[in-house]
Design a protein around this motif. Structure first.
Motif, PDB file in Angstrom:
ATOM      1  N   GLY A  31      -2.106 -59.230  -3.531  1.00  0.00           N
ATOM      2  CA  GLY A  31      -3.451 -59.440  -3.721  1.00  0.00           C
ATOM      3  C   GLY A  31      -3.519 -60.102  -2.605  1.00  0.00           C
ATOM      4  N   PRO A  32      -4.358 -60.787  -1.924  1.00  0.00           N
ATOM      5  CA  PRO A  32      -5.939 -61.128  -3.058  1.00  0.00           C
ATOM      6  C   PRO A  32      -7.007 -60.201  -3.210  1.00  0.00           C
ATOM      7  CG  PRO A  32      -6.436 -62.812  -1.388  1.00  0.00           C
ATOM      8  CD  PRO A  32      -4.677 -62.088  -1.146  1.00  0.00           C
ATOM      9  N   TYR A  33      -7.758 -59.626  -3.244  1.00  0.00           N
ATOM     10  CA  TYR A  33      -8.363 -58.147  -3.194  1.00  0.00           C
ATOM     11  C   TYR A  33      -9.770 -58.003  -2.849  1.00  0.00           C
ATOM     12  CZ  TYR A  33      -4.348 -56.309  -5.920  1.00  0.00           C
ATOM     13  OH  TYR A  33      -3.083 -55.838  -6.816  1.00  0.00           O
ATOM     14  N   LEU A  34     -10.395 -57.828  -2.021  1.00  0.00           N
ATOM     15  CA  LEU A  34     -11.757 -57.650  -1.972  1.00  0.00           C
ATOM     16  C   LEU A  34     -12.203 -56.540  -1.689  1.00  0.00           C
ATOM     17  CD1 LEU A  34     -13.822 -59.759   0.230  1.00  0.00           C
ATOM     18  CD2 LEU A  34     -12.659 -59.173   2.368  1.00  0.00           C
ATOM     19  N   LYS A  35     -13.260 -56.548  -2.087  1.00  0.00           N
ATOM     20  CA  LYS A  35     -14.509 -55.830  -1.971  1.00  0.00           C
ATOM     21  C   LYS A  35     -15.724 -55.472  -1.518  1.00  0.00           C
ATOM     22  CE  LYS A  35     -11.995 -54.479  -6.969  1.00  0.00           C
ATOM     23  NZ  LYS A  35     -12.202 -54.147  -8.224  1.00  0.00           N
ATOM     24  N   GLU A  36     -16.357 -56.166  -1.208  1.00  0.00           N
ATOM     25  CA  GLU A  36     -17.457 -55.988  -0.538  1.00  0.00           C
ATOM     26  C   GLU A  36     -17.638 -56.927   1.267  1.00  0.00           C
ATOM     27  OE1 GLU A  36     -20.013 -58.472  -3.048  1.00  0.00           O
ATOM     28  OE2 GLU A  36     -20.062 -57.513  -4.255  1.00  0.00           O
ATOM     29  N   ALA A  37     -16.784 -56.109   1.454  1.00  0.00           N
ATOM     30  CA  ALA A  37     -16.384 -56.967   3.297  1.00  0.00           C
ATOM     31  C   ALA A  37     -17.303 -55.528   3.308  1.00  0.00           C
ATOM     32  CB  ALA A  37     -14.918 -56.785   3.356  1.00  0.00           C
TER      33      ALA A  37
ATOM     34  N   VAL B  85      -3.470 -48.031   4.704  1.00  0.00           N
ATOM     35  CA  VAL B  85      -2.432 -49.078   5.228  1.00  0.00           C
ATOM     36  C   VAL B  85      -3.486 -48.856   6.062  1.00  0.00           C
ATOM     37  CG1 VAL B  85      -0.387 -50.388   6.570  1.00  0.00           C
ATOM     38  CG2 VAL B  85      -0.364 -48.729   4.386  1.00  0.00           C
ATOM     39  N   LEU B  86      -3.806 -50.251   6.682  1.00  0.00           N
ATOM     40  CA  LEU B  86      -4.786 -50.583   7.528  1.00  0.00           C
ATOM     41  C   LEU B  86      -4.658 -50.677   8.784  1.00  0.00           C
ATOM     42  CD1 LEU B  86      -8.357 -51.710   5.525  1.00  0.00           C
ATOM     43  CD2 LEU B  86      -7.804 -49.618   6.443  1.00  0.00           C
ATOM     44  N   ALA B  87      -3.445 -51.795   8.190  1.00  0.00           N
ATOM     45  CA  ALA B  87      -2.435 -52.692   9.710  1.00  0.00           C
ATOM     46  C   ALA B  87      -1.532 -53.394   8.966  1.00  0.00           C
ATOM     47  CB  ALA B  87      -3.061 -53.736  10.243  1.00  0.00           C
TER      48      ALA B  87
ATOM     49  N   SER C  59     -11.815 -50.663  -0.220  1.00  0.00           N
ATOM     50  CA  SER C  59     -11.732 -52.453  -1.775  1.00  0.00           C
ATOM     51  C   SER C  59     -10.035 -52.465  -0.248  1.00  0.00           C
ATOM     52  CB  SER C  59     -11.495 -51.147  -2.629  1.00  0.00           C
ATOM     53  OG  SER C  59     -10.839 -52.670  -3.843  1.00  0.00           O
ATOM     54  N   LEU C  60     -10.366 -53.772  -0.326  1.00  0.00           N
ATOM     55  CA  LEU C  60      -9.035 -53.623   0.098  1.00  0.00           C
ATOM     56  C   LEU C  60      -8.099 -55.089  -0.798  1.00  0.00           C
ATOM     57  CD1 LEU C  60     -11.390 -55.294   3.488  1.00  0.00           C
ATOM     58  CD2 LEU C  60      -9.668 -53.476   3.670  1.00  0.00           C
ATOM     59  N   GLU C  61      -7.209 -54.588  -0.249  1.00  0.00           N
ATOM     60  CA  GLU C  61      -5.576 -55.531  -0.695  1.00  0.00           C
ATOM     61  C   GLU C  61      -4.526 -55.747   0.400  1.00  0.00           C
ATOM     62  OE1 GLU C  61      -1.902 -54.356  -3.546  1.00  0.00           O
ATOM     63  OE2 GLU C  61      -3.267 -53.407  -3.383  1.00  0.00           O
ATOM     64  N   PHE C  62      -3.791 -56.880   0.531  1.00  0.00           N
ATOM     65  CA  PHE C  62      -3.800 -57.705   0.756  1.00  0.00           C
ATOM     66  C   PHE C  62      -2.134 -58.077   0.721  1.00  0.00           C
ATOM     67  CE2 PHE C  62      -7.553 -58.962   1.846  1.00  0.00           C
ATOM     68  CZ  PHE C  62      -7.444 -58.165   3.368  1.00  0.00           C
TER      69      PHE C  62
END
Length: 99
Positions: A4-10, A46-48, A77-80
């Motif tokens: 996390g954090p999670y980002l869904k509306e990028a 994995v994006l990066a 739906s991004l997760e870090f």
């Protein structure tokens, strides 16, 4: 270590994820201590990804930002993530994301 954090509306585009962390010792060796990831939980990809070594920290027990650059198509739906490699004591302050 961190999911996390999670980002869904990028919106689509390039982003910077800044991982603010510190390490206990930055001179003992140059072993990998963590792996940073920007992850898309929709496509399960994995994006990066970046492996961080002990000597990339400028000083022991001092927070610093380590940046991961990634791109999204706006449908993600991004997760870090921070994956701890059990080779050093790592303390995480925060993760921030900017476009």
């Amino acid at each position: 270590m961190v999911y996390g954090p999670y980002l869904k509306e990028a919106s689509a585009g390039s982003y910077l994820a800044n991982f603010r962390m510190q390490v206990d010792n930055n001179t003992a060796d140059n072993n990998a201590v963590v792996v940073l990831e920007a992850y898309d939980s929709y496509s399960k990809s994995v994006l990066a990804k970046k492996t961080v070594t002990r000597k990339e920290f400028g000083a022991p027990n001092a927070y610093q930002d380590i940046t991961l650059v990634f791109e999204t198509d706006g449908q993600d739906s991004l997760e870090f993530r921070i994956k701890w490699l059990d080779t050093a004591y790592i303390k995480v302050d925060r993760i921030t994301v900017t476009q």
